[in-house]
Design a protein around this motif. Structure first.
Motif, PDB file in Angstrom:
ATOM      1  N   UNK A 133       0.812  -1.224   0.000  1.00 12.14           N
ATOM      2  CA  UNK A 133       0.000   0.000   0.000  1.00 12.14           C
ATOM      3  C   UNK A 133       0.845   1.274   0.000  1.00 12.14           C
ATOM      4  N   UNK A 134       1.898   1.361   0.833  1.00 15.77           N
ATOM      5  CA  UNK A 134       2.735   2.570   0.759  1.00 15.77           C
ATOM      6  C   UNK A 134       3.498   2.692  -0.550  1.00 15.77           C
ATOM      7  N   UNK A 135       3.800   1.560  -1.183  1.00 16.28           N
ATOM      8  CA  UNK A 135       4.457   1.612  -2.492  1.00 16.28           C
ATOM      9  C   UNK A 135       3.499   2.187  -3.531  1.00 16.28           C
ATOM     10  N   UNK A 136       2.241   1.762  -3.479  1.00 15.71           N
ATOM     11  CA  UNK A 136       1.239   2.324  -4.387  1.00 15.71           C
ATOM     12  C   UNK A 136       1.040   3.816  -4.114  1.00 15.71           C
ATOM     13  N   UNK A 137       1.047   4.180  -2.842  1.00 16.39           N
ATOM     14  CA  UNK A 137       0.876   5.589  -2.486  1.00 16.39           C
ATOM     15  C   UNK A 137       2.014   6.437  -3.053  1.00 16.39           C
ATOM     16  N   UNK A 138       3.234   5.908  -2.974  1.00 15.10           N
ATOM     17  CA  UNK A 138       4.382   6.633  -3.507  1.00 15.10           C
ATOM     18  C   UNK A 138       4.255   6.821  -5.015  1.00 15.10           C
ATOM     19  N   UNK A 139       3.878   5.767  -5.716  1.00 11.20           N
ATOM     20  CA  UNK A 139       3.675   5.851  -7.165  1.00 11.20           C
ATOM     21  C   UNK A 139       2.655   6.934  -7.509  1.00 11.20           C
ATOM     22  N   UNK A 177      -4.797  -3.589  -7.900  1.00 10.06           N
ATOM     23  CA  UNK A 177      -4.775  -3.106  -6.516  1.00 10.06           C
ATOM     24  C   UNK A 177      -4.521  -1.609  -6.459  1.00 10.06           C
ATOM     25  N   UNK A 178      -3.615  -1.126  -7.310  1.00  8.80           N
ATOM     26  CA  UNK A 178      -3.370   0.316  -7.384  1.00  8.80           C
ATOM     27  C   UNK A 178      -4.650   1.050  -7.763  1.00  8.80           C
ATOM     28  N   UNK A 179      -5.359   0.525  -8.735  1.00  6.58           N
ATOM     29  CA  UNK A 179      -6.587   1.155  -9.219  1.00  6.58           C
ATOM     30  C   UNK A 179      -7.671   1.137  -8.142  1.00  6.58           C
ATOM     31  N   UNK A 180      -7.736   0.034  -7.387  1.00  5.61           N
ATOM     32  CA  UNK A 180      -8.714  -0.045  -6.300  1.00  5.61           C
ATOM     33  C   UNK A 180      -8.387   0.961  -5.200  1.00  5.61           C
ATOM     34  N   UNK A 181      -7.094   1.190  -4.970  1.00  2.00           N
ATOM     35  CA  UNK A 181      -6.669   2.141  -3.948  1.00  2.00           C
ATOM     36  C   UNK A 181      -6.918   3.582  -4.407  1.00  2.00           C
ATOM     37  N   UNK A 182      -6.825   3.799  -5.731  1.00  4.31           N
ATOM     38  CA  UNK A 182      -7.028   5.132  -6.294  1.00  4.31           C
ATOM     39  C   UNK A 182      -8.002   5.038  -7.473  1.00  4.31           C
ATOM     40  N   UNK A 183      -9.286   4.883  -7.203  1.00  2.00           N
ATOM     41  CA  UNK A 183     -10.272   4.655  -8.261  1.00  2.00           C
ATOM     42  C   UNK A 183     -10.461   5.834  -9.210  1.00  2.00           C
ATOM     43  N   UNK A 184      -9.902   6.990  -8.869  1.00  5.32           N
ATOM     44  CA  UNK A 184     -10.017   8.143  -9.772  1.00  5.32           C
ATOM     45  C   UNK A 184      -9.101   8.006 -10.990  1.00  5.32           C
TER      46      UNK A 184
END
Length: 212
Positions: A133-139, A177-184
């Motif tokens: 999750x923090x890796x996705x947040x960084x991206x 998973x990235x898309x689910x975390x940031x659906x926008x």
């Protein structure tokens, strides 16, 4: 040199050490460079001209090399945990921060939206699954326009033995998973690069390009 005592996972210590050094030395050569040029030529047709990119887990900078060859004016920046790889990458003129994706140096993330394009290519597969999750947040935070995820895909999470080591390579639906975390995010395009491609093979990787 990154201090192993600061790492929160065993995977970080592993890739910062001797195994990571050997990986860096092993992954080089004209064939890889040619494949990367053709791959990035296709991706950049979809993004249009970009002025900057930031790759997490950039290793020796092979992706940054390809982008710089195609777009000489593009500012190429990376974050890398292995000090040997950092030297190799920086020696080619890229800006490189040494540190972990899970605890990046403050200077590398001083403000949000640092680059037109943020990149994860062959790095999420080596991160502890509990720390994605923090890796996705960084991206997401690094980019103000596009995000490129190029990793091994599996519809369900699995751990794969890697060169005699356990829990060092993982497959899953990282982009999903990235898309689910940031659906926008908006999916621009996606694809698969076959290891048996006669012109520009890659290691059976899937890629996904998102726009913020």
């Amino acid at each position: 040199m990154t201090n192993p005592s600061t790492f929160s996972t065993e995977q970080e210590a592993f890739w910062s050490g001797d195994f990571g050094d050997a990986y860096t030395d092993r992954n080089d050569g004209d064939a890889i460079a040619r494949s990367n040029l053709l791959f990035w030529g296709g991706v950049l047709k979809r993004t249009g001209p970009i002025k900057s990119c930031f790759e997490i887990g950039c290793n020796r900078g092979l992706n940054l090399d390809a982008i710089k060859s195609l777009l000489p004016a593009c500012q190429t920046t990376g974050l890398e945990i292995n000090s040997h790889a950092v030297k190799e990458c920086a020696g080619k003129g890229h800006q490189v921060f040494e540190g972990s994706v899970l605890a990046p140096p403050a200077a590398s993330t001083g403000s949000s939206g640092l680059a037109d394009l943020s990149i994860a290519s062959g790095v999420l597969i080596h991160i502890n699954p509990d720390s994605l999750k923090p890796a996705y947040e960084l991206l997401f935070t690094l980019s103000h326009k596009f995000i490129l995820v190029s990793e091994y895909f599996n519809p369900v999470p699995v751990a794969i033995p890697y060169r005699g080591h356990e829990n060092r390579l993982f497959k899953r639906d990282f982009a999903g998973e990235l898309w689910a975390q940031y659906p926008s995010l908006r999916l621009v395009d996606y694809g698969f690069v076959w290891s048996k491609d006669p012109v520009a093979p890659k290691d059976d990787t899937t890629w996904f390009l998102f726009e913020k």
